[in-house]
Design an enzyme around this catalytic site. Structure first.
Site, PDB file in Angstrom:
ATOM      1  N   ASP A 127       0.976  -1.132   0.061  1.00 30.29           N
ATOM      2  CA  ASP A 127       0.274  -0.285  -0.304  1.00 30.29           C
ATOM      3  C   ASP A 127       0.852   1.308   0.220  1.00 30.29           C
ATOM      4  O   ASP A 127       1.994   0.440   0.294  1.00 30.29           O
ATOM      5  CB  ASP A 127      -0.663  -0.098   1.582  1.00 30.29           C
ATOM      6  CG  ASP A 127      -1.925   0.657   1.223  1.00 30.29           C
ATOM      7  OD1 ASP A 127      -2.534   1.772   0.004  1.00 30.29           O
ATOM      8  OD2 ASP A 127      -2.742   1.530   2.008  1.00 30.29           O
TER       9      ASP A 127
ATOM     10  N   GLU B  41       2.840   4.648  -3.839  1.00 33.87           N
ATOM     11  CA  GLU B  41       2.494   6.016  -4.798  1.00 33.87           C
ATOM     12  C   GLU B  41       3.997   6.047  -5.322  1.00 33.87           C
ATOM     13  O   GLU B  41       5.206   7.102  -6.874  1.00 33.87           O
ATOM     14  CB  GLU B  41       1.688   6.863  -5.133  1.00 33.87           C
ATOM     15  CG  GLU B  41      -0.064   6.420  -5.394  1.00 33.87           C
ATOM     16  CD  GLU B  41      -0.687   5.279  -3.869  1.00 33.87           C
ATOM     17  OE1 GLU B  41       0.604   6.022  -2.749  1.00 33.87           O
ATOM     18  OE2 GLU B  41      -0.985   4.621  -3.914  1.00 33.87           O
TER      19      GLU B  41
ATOM     20  N   ASP C 146      -8.828   4.134  -1.944  1.00 37.04           N
ATOM     21  CA  ASP C 146      -9.019   4.735  -0.699  1.00 37.04           C
ATOM     22  C   ASP C 146     -10.809   5.044  -1.097  1.00 37.04           C
ATOM     23  O   ASP C 146     -11.072   6.346  -1.952  1.00 37.04           O
ATOM     24  CB  ASP C 146      -8.706   5.573   0.595  1.00 37.04           C
ATOM     25  CG  ASP C 146      -8.063   4.467   0.682  1.00 37.04           C
ATOM     26  OD1 ASP C 146      -7.569   3.445   0.234  1.00 37.04           O
ATOM     27  OD2 ASP C 146      -6.809   4.751   1.049  1.00 37.04           O
TER      28      ASP C 146
END
Ligand SMILES: *[C@@H]1O[C@H](CO)[C@@H](O)[C@H](O)[C@H]1NC(C)=O
Ligand SMILES: *[C@@H]1O[C@H](CO)[C@@H](O)[C@H](O)[C@H]1NC(C)=O
Ligand SMILES: *[C@@H]1O[C@H](CO)[C@@H](O)[C@H](O)[C@H]1NC(C)=O
Ligand SMILES: *[C@@H]1O[C@H](CO)[C@@H](O)[C@H](O)[C@H]1NC(C)=O
Ligand SMILES: *[C@@H]1O[C@H](CO)[C@@H](O)[C@H](O)[C@H]1NC(C)=O
Ligand SMILES: *[C@@H]1O[C@H](CO)[C@@H](O)[C@H](O)[C@H]1NC(C)=O
Length: 858
Positions: free
Chosen positions: A451, A454, A528
């Site tokens: 997670d 990015e 999310d």
């Protein structure tokens, strides 16, 4: 101090419930986008192609490009087999970064069979292909791509500009798609399938992997991943482009009368485009995945239901959740360990207070056939007593320009980030997944969740990610590789799990950030999202889009990550999510508990039935995954993929070709309008209410629903192989017999494919250890024939428990007959159950099933 400010900012965002537009910039706040968006290139700067100077080397053609200002570039064209081509514009004497980690191997090129120069036009014709490429001199030059003499796409030189200064290597170009009515692609955006037109009131679509909380629907804002692929689609043909570049991109779209045009503004790297000639959606998808690869088959348990929460806080709580699924008789395969399991986000270390005996917890989880997945983010906490950090310090981290380790804030506080471009750093990182280094982990910890990759850095002034100027291994500017950072983390994790499991198990990794090619390493979820009806609806569009862009193992957090769904929304969400390849419930910290068993009996029944429906169809999904792995075909498909004229059906989803699911995306719905695809003679049978009511293609009708039903149909002409016996998890289903659903078309015929293997290892691709068969219904003798399609069959047995035949008689009567076996082990060549006979030819039977491995059980 800093940490407090950041937490406060996060809380403000939560209270507002919308994306933070101060942090995440629009085009007007990005220098190169503002400068280039409205840029009209005057005639002296427009390039012409100096066709007389063309050179042919190594199956490449190069042509100098020049303009009146004295700038020169080089156009390079390579012809590829399988209806693909590659066009690059090189800038001599520059140091533009050329991407190396994305393609699944360097594509093979083919020779030109003819190069034709006449009238300021160059025509390139490849050997053994149906396409041709025409370069027009200009200025401005253009490159036209034809398939069977039909113009498909045009590279428009009039908008070509390449900056090359100390500060900027931005560049622009235009591509138009002839006749296209819709453009699809440019994942990730929470957009409908058909991309909308951009303009003064709608920003260009942005691709830059960013951690955007409360992302908005129908917005061109960048999200977690980038797949710079566009398909131009019309009823008559589909073509595509893949921009092989991982820097930030902004893309304007304009729909004209007879074409759709696009304008790309890219922040760095090289101009390198793969052209996909189509002509059908399935062709462009296969052409694209032939470049970036396909997903390997998942282990079967990954297709079951996953339960997650941010965060289960203690090992006792984790065990309890698993136990409660059994108490309430709800299937579950995987329990997820979010941050709470770790030692304050020091990954590879368990929480010393609340997860003191992970081995015992894992044994408890595996005792009922379940597995666990734990989170492992790329930020590494700076702490001198943390081995993962000290082993990488001043060596394996991403660096500032001055050579010192970049440091930023994320969950654990001050952190550095592994530089996955560095092969040694990747290997170092991979090594931590070993059982003897990830202390407390066992085989039951069967998957890993990457997670925040990015990567997310808690600094709003940097759009919550790395600054462009950071340096990677080999002095590569971060700007040029931003898009692949997350993908490279999953690649390292993939190798870590492969090493850990000695290559015997197919790794399962879930990633938030992704790029073109991520399918080779990881499943992906839509990040999310929020508990709202629009987010349920968009999850279909998002995952259907990612599916036609190769990233097939896609899902969305059931119920929405932020906020709390009401009971109705949650039930509808489970019913819809059954059909997305990745099936996980997840919720944010601070929200009320949401595991299916916490609800009233009525709600629980609806959710539990949805989960059970999913489990029954796992054999169908698994077969589709095999077909994806071998062809690149998507698991789930928008209608236009199979029925080219049906363009805007974001709530209609095809699982393969044979299952049509239509989402219920509104509150209090009493019916849902369904467009039945195919010709008027096509038949679709309704399964969710078990009425088997049939509808014809071309019908557009409201289909009644209650909270217990959400429309699902089987295509007439299909045979669906299901495992209908209810079990706690896929572990207990391995040897279960199948029920075949034979759904007759208007000619009374039907067929369907089934794939089985060991559900775990790579033997399917290393030794062809699998069984891939086709069931064919034979009307004359009212029988099912079994045809061998591939694999070494001897290892596998297929048991069939019952067969259900659905049809419509010529007078329109619905026929539904069930045939159930009464005895085991009848010889298969001519089994007679009720009035239905199952056979396979003697020769095929031996080849496929060895001796007697197919049998019937009562
Ligand atoms: C070149 O152009 C002229 C005038 O447009 C045309 O008559 C001729 O046929 C063209 N030649 C070729 C080889 O296309
Ligand atoms: C697993 O944990 C649950 C919850 O604590 C407990 O009820 C159950 O007996 C345990 N199972 C085993 C096999 O230890
Ligand atoms: C341990 O779990 C409790 C809740 O049971 C929680 O309040 C506490 O913060 C946790 N401690 C750590 C170190 O995670
Ligand atoms: C390198 O640059 C960063 C960012 O400007 C700065 O924080 C750091 O102190 C510098 N390191 C050295 C050794 O100068
Ligand atoms: C796990 O234990 C081994 C042996 O004590 C140690 O070398 C290793 O660093 C530990 N792992 C972590 C993440 O600390
Ligand atoms: C659905 O019905 C409930 C109860 O009748 C009502 O309160 C609610 O406003 C309705 N929602 C919509 C979107 O119509």
């Amino acid at each position: 101090m800093l940490r407090y400010c950041i937490l406060l900012a996060a809380l403000v965002a939560i209270a507002l419930g919308e994306a933070d537009h101060d942090t995440f910039k629009d085009c007007s706040r990005i220098e190169f986008c503002t400068a280039l968006r409205k840029n009209v290139i005057d005639s002296s700067a427009q390039f012409f192609a100096d066709l007389g100077e063309l050179e042919e080397t190594d199956e490449k053609v190069t042509i100098p490009l020049s303009n009146e200002n004295g700038d020169s570039l080089i156009l390079q064209i390579s012809l590829l087999p399988f209806s693909r081509a590659r066009i690059q514009v090189l800038q001599p004497g520059n140091d533009r970064y050329e991407l190396v980690d994305v393609l699944d191997g360097e594509p093979e090129t083919i020779p030109f069979s003819s190069v034709n120069l006449a009238n300021n036009t160059l025509t390139l014709i490849p050997e053994g292909e149906e396409y041709s490429i025409v370069v027009n001199r200009g200025a401005p030059f253009t490159v036209e791509f034809y398939l069977e003499r039909e113009l498909q796409t045009i590279f428009d030189g009039s908008r070509l500009l390449m900056e090359n200064t100390e500060d900027s290597q931005a560049f622009t170009f235009g591509v138009s798609f002839n006749d296209a009515q819709r453009l699809y692609g440019l994942y990730h955006h929470a957009s409908k399938l058909g991309l909308r037109e951009t303009g003064d009131d709608y920003d260009p679509f942005r691709l830059r992997n960013l951690d955007v909380s409360f992302y908005e629907l129908d917005s061109p804002m960048a999200l977690y991943g980038s797949v710079p692929v566009l398909y131009g689609h019309s009823v008559s043909h589909t073509s595509g482009i893949f921009i092989h570049n991982a820097a930030e991109q902004w893309v304007d779209i304009n729909y004209g009368e007879d074409s759709a045009s696009t304008y790309f503004m890219i922040g760095g790297g090289s101009l390198d485009i793969f052209v996909l000639f189509g002509p059908e959606p399935k062709d462009v998808v296969r052409q694209y995945t032939s470049l970036t690869g396909t997903a390997h088959l998942p282990q079967i348990w990954t297709l079951g239901y996953h339960q997650c929460r941010f965060t289960y806080e203690t090992q006792e709580e984790v065990k309890e959740v698993v136990a409660l699924f059994d108490v309430h008789d709800i299937p579950l395969d995987v329990i997820w360990l979010d941050d709470g399991h770790s030692n304050a986000n020091r990954y590879f270390e368990f929480n010393p207070e609340n997860f003191t005996n992970p081995e015992e917890m894992f044994n408890n989880i595996s005792s009922t056939g379940r597995r666990a997945v734990s989170i492992s983010d790329p930020h590494i906490k700076i702490a001198d007593d943390y081995n993962v950090y000290t082993g990488a310090k001043n060596k394996y981290f991403v660096k500032w320009e001055n050579g010192s380790d970049f440091e930023g804030i994320c969950w654990p506080g001050l952190s550095s980030w592994i530089d996955f471009l560095n092969p040694e750093a990747s290997e170092y990182y991979s090594g931590w997944y070993a059982f003897d280094k990830f202390n407390g982990s066992t085989e039951t910890l069967a998957g890993i969740w990457n997670d925040m990759n990015e990567p997310s850095v808690f600094d709003n002034s940097l759009e919550k990610t790395f600054p462009h100027e950071l340096l990677h291994y080999g002095n590569v500017r971060h700007r040029d590789v931003h898009g692949i950072y997350g993908m490279l983390q999953t690649k390292a994790t993939y190798h870590g799990l492969m090493k850990r499991d000695e290559g015997k198990k197919r790794p399962f990794i879930l990633t938030r950030s992704h790029f073109a090619g991520s399918q080779r390493y990881a499943a992906m979820w839509t990040g999310d999202n929020t508990a709202g009806w629009g987010y349920l609806a968009i999850s279909f569009s998002e995952c259907m889009t990612s599916n036609i862009l190769g990233i097939v193992f896609c899902g969305a957090d059931i119920g929405g990550f932020f906020d709390t769904p009401d009971d109705e929304l949650l039930q509808r969400w489970y019913q819809g999510a059954v059909w997305l390849p990745f099936f996980r419930g997840h919720s944010n910290k601070g929200t009320p508990r949401r595991e299916p068993y916490v609800f009233s009996e009525d709600v629980q029944t609806v959710i539990s039935n949805a989960i059970k429906l999913r489990y029954k169809h796992i054999p169908v999904l698994y077969t589709l995954f095999y077909e994806h792995a071998t062809t690149g075909d998507p698991i789930i498909r928008p209608l236009f993929y199979e029925y080219h004229e049906l363009l805007d059906y974001d709530n209609h989803l095809l699982a393969g070709t044979d299952i049509l699911a239509v989402g219920v995306f509104e509150s209090n719905a009493t019916s849902v309008e369904v467009t039945f695809p195919g010709k008027a003679s096509a038949l679709w049978y309704r399964i969710d209410d078990e009425s088997w009511e049939s509808h014809n293609g071309e019908e557009v009708v409201p289909i009644p629903v209650t909270i217990d039903t959400s429309p699902v149909f089987y295509r007439g002409g299909s045979i669906i192989s299901r495992k209908d016996i209810k079990r706690p998890s896929t572990t207990q289903m391995v040897d279960d017999p199948y029920t075949l659903y034979i759904n007759l078309d208007s000619e009374q015929s039907a067929s369907g494919r089934l794939y089985v293997d060991d559900y775990t290892s790579f033997a399917y691709r290393e030794e062809e250890l699998f069984l891939y068969i086709r069931f064919i219904y034979v009307l004359d003798v009212h029988a099912v024939q079994i045809e061998y399609l591939g694999g070494n069959a001897a290892e596998f047995s297929i048991l069939v428990r019952s067969i259900i035949v659905n049809g419509r008689s010529p007078e329109g009567r619905i026929i539904s007959n069930t045939y159930t076996t009464t005895r085991d082990g009848l010889p298969l060549e001519s089994i007679n159950i009720g009035k239905l006979i199952v056979y396979t030819s003697e020769r095929n039977f031996k080849k496929v099933f060895g001796k007697k491995e197919i049998c019937w059980v009562a």
